[in-house]
Enzyme design. Structure first.
Site, PDB file in Angstrom:
ATOM      1  N   HIS A 169      10.503  26.364  -7.871  1.00 18.81           N
ATOM      2  CA  HIS A 169       9.719  25.691  -6.725  1.00 18.81           C
ATOM      3  C   HIS A 169       9.607  24.090  -7.271  1.00 18.81           C
ATOM      4  O   HIS A 169      10.022  23.319  -6.119  1.00 18.81           O
ATOM      5  CB  HIS A 169       8.714  26.263  -6.361  1.00 18.81           C
ATOM      6  CG  HIS A 169       7.609  26.647  -7.106  1.00 18.81           C
ATOM      7  ND1 HIS A 169       6.760  25.765  -7.879  1.00 18.81           N
ATOM      8  CD2 HIS A 169       7.200  27.818  -7.504  1.00 18.81           C
ATOM      9  CE1 HIS A 169       6.083  26.394  -8.506  1.00 18.81           C
ATOM     10  NE2 HIS A 169       6.192  27.509  -8.514  1.00 18.81           N
ATOM     11  N   MET A 212       9.064  28.366  -1.404  1.00 16.87           N
ATOM     12  CA  MET A 212       9.586  27.546  -2.561  1.00 16.87           C
ATOM     13  C   MET A 212      10.251  28.680  -3.649  1.00 16.87           C
ATOM     14  O   MET A 212       9.648  29.748  -3.760  1.00 16.87           O
ATOM     15  CB  MET A 212       8.590  26.972  -3.236  1.00 16.87           C
ATOM     16  CG  MET A 212       7.979  25.953  -2.594  1.00 16.87           C
ATOM     17  SD  MET A 212       9.265  24.753  -2.240  1.00 16.87           S
ATOM     18  CE  MET A 212       8.483  23.087  -2.342  1.00 16.87           C
ATOM     19  N   CYS A 213      11.048  28.282  -4.127  1.00 11.64           N
ATOM     20  CA  CYS A 213      11.782  29.402  -5.272  1.00 11.64           C
ATOM     21  C   CYS A 213      10.672  29.750  -6.058  1.00 11.64           C
ATOM     22  O   CYS A 213       9.913  28.882  -6.660  1.00 11.64           O
ATOM     23  CB  CYS A 213      13.120  28.746  -5.950  1.00 11.64           C
ATOM     24  SG  CYS A 213      14.647  28.924  -4.708  1.00 11.64           S
ATOM     25  N   PRO A 214      10.560  30.907  -6.545  1.00 11.87           N
ATOM     26  CA  PRO A 214      11.819  31.929  -6.356  1.00 11.87           C
ATOM     27  C   PRO A 214      11.086  32.869  -5.446  1.00 11.87           C
ATOM     28  O   PRO A 214      11.715  33.824  -5.065  1.00 11.87           O
ATOM     29  CB  PRO A 214      11.663  32.728  -7.688  1.00 11.87           C
ATOM     30  CG  PRO A 214      10.202  32.886  -8.146  1.00 11.87           C
ATOM     31  CD  PRO A 214       9.657  31.155  -7.467  1.00 11.87           C
TER      32      PRO A 214
END
Ligand code: SF4
Lengths: 346, 74
Positions: free
Chosen positions: A45, B10-12
């Site tokens: 992120h 947002m990842c993950p």
């Protein structure tokens, strides 16, 4: 032929969990990885936020590890459940807000549940005795095994020879003689093993696997709780702690001021949830106001925002304040540089 | 074609959502994931490779990243 035993490996993305899983694969064990997302993980992120980081996207090291190993990886969202771990850690915190021991107990416990549900025989981690001051000590290893409920189904391939035999060893599922006896803070044995297995380009995280080991992050989190009068958080809160300049001119509110274009864009996504401030007569960063603000507070907030705009030396700056779709424009004199007190900076 | 909205995550998180959306699907089924975090262009294909799914198409359109995935055999 004996049945192939199955192990679930906690994969953090670091070298140790990569090696531990590889040691098991070498012994013919079927290994699948599990990775827990607490919301604070270093993986992922933040690379999406700052523009300068966008050019060089950061890989997710847990995924990378699994790919190197040729194993499946199950990523599990534990954001909600993790709150209890962070807010009330039975064993307390490390140097910062990191509740490492409780965190490990929780994760191993979750892995044990997963193993039972999915028909796996045992659990492995990349822990090494003495590697980390809080959670990886000789006396904490049995605490993790016992309190997680994994007991002797928890095997640490990298330091197993320094620990009592576990069930996988006793039953001959794995060969204890081919496990390792690493201990202490040195990284040399891990690096040698990595070389033997042909791993290079692996991640070398400095502090730990999450932001809670970071001092400035922990300070911001503590400030958030203090200002709200209660220890709680949502995923948005913990994301926002990673973005922008945080300035708290009064106990009741703080400003989150974008530092560059990437952060500006990221904060745009929060416009509906927060009061936002934006300079109109001059170019300036988008700012979120977190907390409650009176008219007088908004005036001060606008002066601070003006200070961070290109109108910082101007006599007056127009600032638009938006709250729940209602916009109003006020004109203020930017605060002088020395007006932004060091104590305000979170 | 099943569609998954992973915008603003947002990842993950988009990877986790993709993983969970694929769980009940059958080999050959297709899933289209809409994201805004550019990190997905790395992470979702990596996740697909290790779990034997195929990314048929990864495109960028108006600041969104759209991945079309075909579910694999395992
Ligand atoms: S560094 Fe963070 S994720 Fe890692 S054990 Fe400690 S609290 Fe848990």
């Amino acid at each position: 032929m004996a049945t192939q035993r199955k192990a679930v490996a906690l994969i953090s993305g670091g070298l140790d969990s990569l090696l531990a899983a590889k040691v098991m694969l070498e012994q013919g064990i079927h290994v699948e990885g599990i990775n827990f997302y607490t919301g604070f993980c270093v993986e992922g992120h933040t690379h999406a936020i700052r523009k300068k980081d966008k050019a060089k996207p950061k890989r997710n090291n847990a995924l990378w590890s699994a790919e190197q190993l040729g194993i499946k990886l199950h990523i599990i969202d534990i954001i909600e459940e993790y709150k209890q771990v962070l807010l009330n850690p039975k064993h307390g915190y490390g140097a910062n807000m990191n509740p490492c021991l409780d965190c490990k107990i929780f994760m191993v416990g979750k892995a044990k549940e997963w193993a039972v549900e999915n028909g796996f025989d045992f659990i492995i981690t990349g822990e090494v005795i003495g590697q980390r001051p809080m959670s990886q000590r000789k006396d904490t290893m049995p605490v993790i095994s016992a309190e997680s409920g994994a007991d002797d189904l928890l095997l640490r391939p990298l330091c197993a020879q320094n620990l009592p035999e576990t069930k996988p060893e006793r039953e001959g599922w794995v060969n204890r003689a081919e496990l390792h006896g690493f201990s202490g803070r040195t990284r040399k044995p891990q690096m040698a093993l990595a070389e033997k297995f042909g791993f290079d380009d692996y991640a070398q995280p400095a502090g730990g696997c999450c932001f809670l080991t970071d001092k400035s992050y922990s300070v911001k989190l503590t400030d958030l709780w203090a200002s709200r009068g209660k220890r709680d958080y949502e995923l948005d809160d913990i994301m926002l702690l990673k973005v922008g300049r945080h300035i708290r001119p009064k106990p009741g509110f703080k400003l989150i001021i974008a530092r560059e274009e990437g952060e500006n864009n990221f904060l745009q996504g929060y416009k509906k949830q927060f009061i936002t401030l934006m300079t109109m007569s001059h170019k300036g960063p988008l700012t979120l106001l977190d907390g409650e603000a009176s008219e007088e507070d908004l005036q001060l907030a606008a002066q601070i925002v003006a200070r961070f705009s290109q109108g910082r030396e101007a006599q007056s700056v127009d600032v638009q304040i938006a709250e729940k779709g209602v916009n109003k424009l006020i004109t203020v004199k930017p605060l002088a540089a020395e007006g932004i007190l060091p104590a305000w900076r979170v | 074609m099943i569609e998954l909205d992973a915008r603003r995550l947002m990842c993950p998180m988009p990877v986790i959502k993709t993983q969970n959306a694929i769980k009940p699907l059958l080999p050959g089924d297709k899933l289209r994931v809409f994201c805004t975090d550019p990190g997905v262009l790395q992470d979702i294909p990596a996740w697909c490779r290790i779990n034997k799914h195929t990314v048929l198409l990864a495109e960028e359109r108006d600041g969104e990243y759209i991945l079309t995935i075909e579910v694999g055999n395992e």
